[in-house]
Design a protein around this motif. Structure first.
Motif, short mmCIF file in Angstrom:
data_model
loop_
_atom_site.label_atom_id
_atom_site.label_comp_id
_atom_site.label_asym_id
_atom_site.label_seq_id
_atom_site.Cartn_x
_atom_site.Cartn_y
_atom_site.Cartn_z
N ARG A 293 0.83 -1.20 0.00
CA ARG A 293 0.00 0.00 0.00
C ARG A 293 0.86 1.25 0.00
NH1 ARG A 293 -2.77 0.32 6.06
NH2 ARG A 293 -0.82 0.60 7.25
N GLN A 294 0.25 2.34 -0.41
CA GLN A 294 0.94 3.63 -0.42
C GLN A 294 0.00 4.71 0.08
OE1 GLN A 294 2.51 5.04 -4.21
NE2 GLN A 294 4.17 6.08 -3.11
N PRO A 295 0.20 5.16 1.31
CA PRO A 295 -0.61 6.28 1.82
C PRO A 295 -0.30 7.56 1.05
CG PRO A 295 0.48 5.08 3.60
CD PRO A 295 1.11 4.63 2.32
N PRO A 296 -1.21 8.50 1.05
CA PRO A 296 -0.98 9.75 0.32
C PRO A 296 0.30 10.45 0.78
CG PRO A 296 -3.25 9.61 1.06
CD PRO A 296 -2.52 8.46 1.67
N GLY A 297 1.17 10.78 -0.14
CA GLY A 297 2.40 11.50 0.17
C GLY A 297 3.48 10.68 0.83
N LYS A 298 3.28 9.36 0.91
CA LYS A 298 4.27 8.50 1.57
C LYS A 298 4.76 7.41 0.63
CE LYS A 298 2.41 9.25 6.21
NZ LYS A 298 1.94 8.61 7.47
N GLY A 299 5.71 6.63 1.09
CA GLY A 299 6.27 5.57 0.28
C GLY A 299 5.48 4.28 0.33
N LEU A 300 5.95 3.32 -0.42
CA LEU A 300 5.30 2.02 -0.46
C LEU A 300 5.54 1.25 0.83
CD1 LEU A 300 6.30 0.99 -4.09
CD2 LEU A 300 4.02 1.64 -3.33
#
Length: 119
Positions: free
Chosen positions: A40-47
Motif C-alpha cells: 500500500r501507499q498512503p498519500p504522500g508516503k512511500g510504499l
C-alpha cells in the motif's frame, strides 16, 4: 501476459474490516515458486509491504500489521484476498497486489485501488 486486478470498497468506516480481492490472469497463484503480495501507499508516503501468500498457501505478514492482517486465497477463482481489521484513517491508501518470483522483487503489479477510511 500476467495481469492483476484489485477490487475493493473504496470507502470504509473506522473500526471496520477492509477486504480487498486481487484476481490474477495469465498465471496460476499455485505456480511454484511465485509469491503474491499486498502493498500500500498512503498519500504522500512511500510504499509499504503488508504481506504475502505463497504458492503453497502459506501467508507471511509485516510485523507492524500482523495483528490486523489476514491474507487468504481461492484457488478455484485464482484470487487472493486481503483483510485488514480495525481500520483507522491512517489506513487510507492506494492498495496494490503484485507478483513476486521467488521473493526477488515484484515483476507484475495491479493498477491499484484507492481506499479511504472515513466516517
Amino acid at each position: 501476459q500476467v495481469q492483476l486486478q484489485e477490487v475493493g470498497p473504496g470507502l470504509v468506516k473506522p473500526s471496520q474490516t477492509l477486504s480487498l480481492t486481487c484476481t490474477v490472469s495469465g498465471d496460476s497463484i499455485t505456480t511454484g515458486y511465485y509469491y503474491w503480495s499486498w502493498i500500500r501507499q498512503p498519500p504522500g508516503k512511500g510504499l509499504e509491504w503488508m504481506g504475502v501468500i505463497a504458492y503453497s498457501g502459506n501467508a507471511y505478514y509485516s510485523p507492524s500489521l500482523k495483528s490486523r492482517t489476514s491474507i487468504s486465497r481461492d484457488t478455484s477463482k485464482n484470487q487472493f484476498t486481503l483483510q485488514l481489521s480495525s481500520v483507522t484513517p491512517e489506513d487510507t491508501a492506494t492498495y496494490y497486489c503484485a507478483r513476486e518470483p521467488g521473493l526477488g522483487g515484484m515483476d507484475y503489479w495491479g493498477q491499484g485501488t484507492q481506499v479511504t477510511v472515513s466516517s
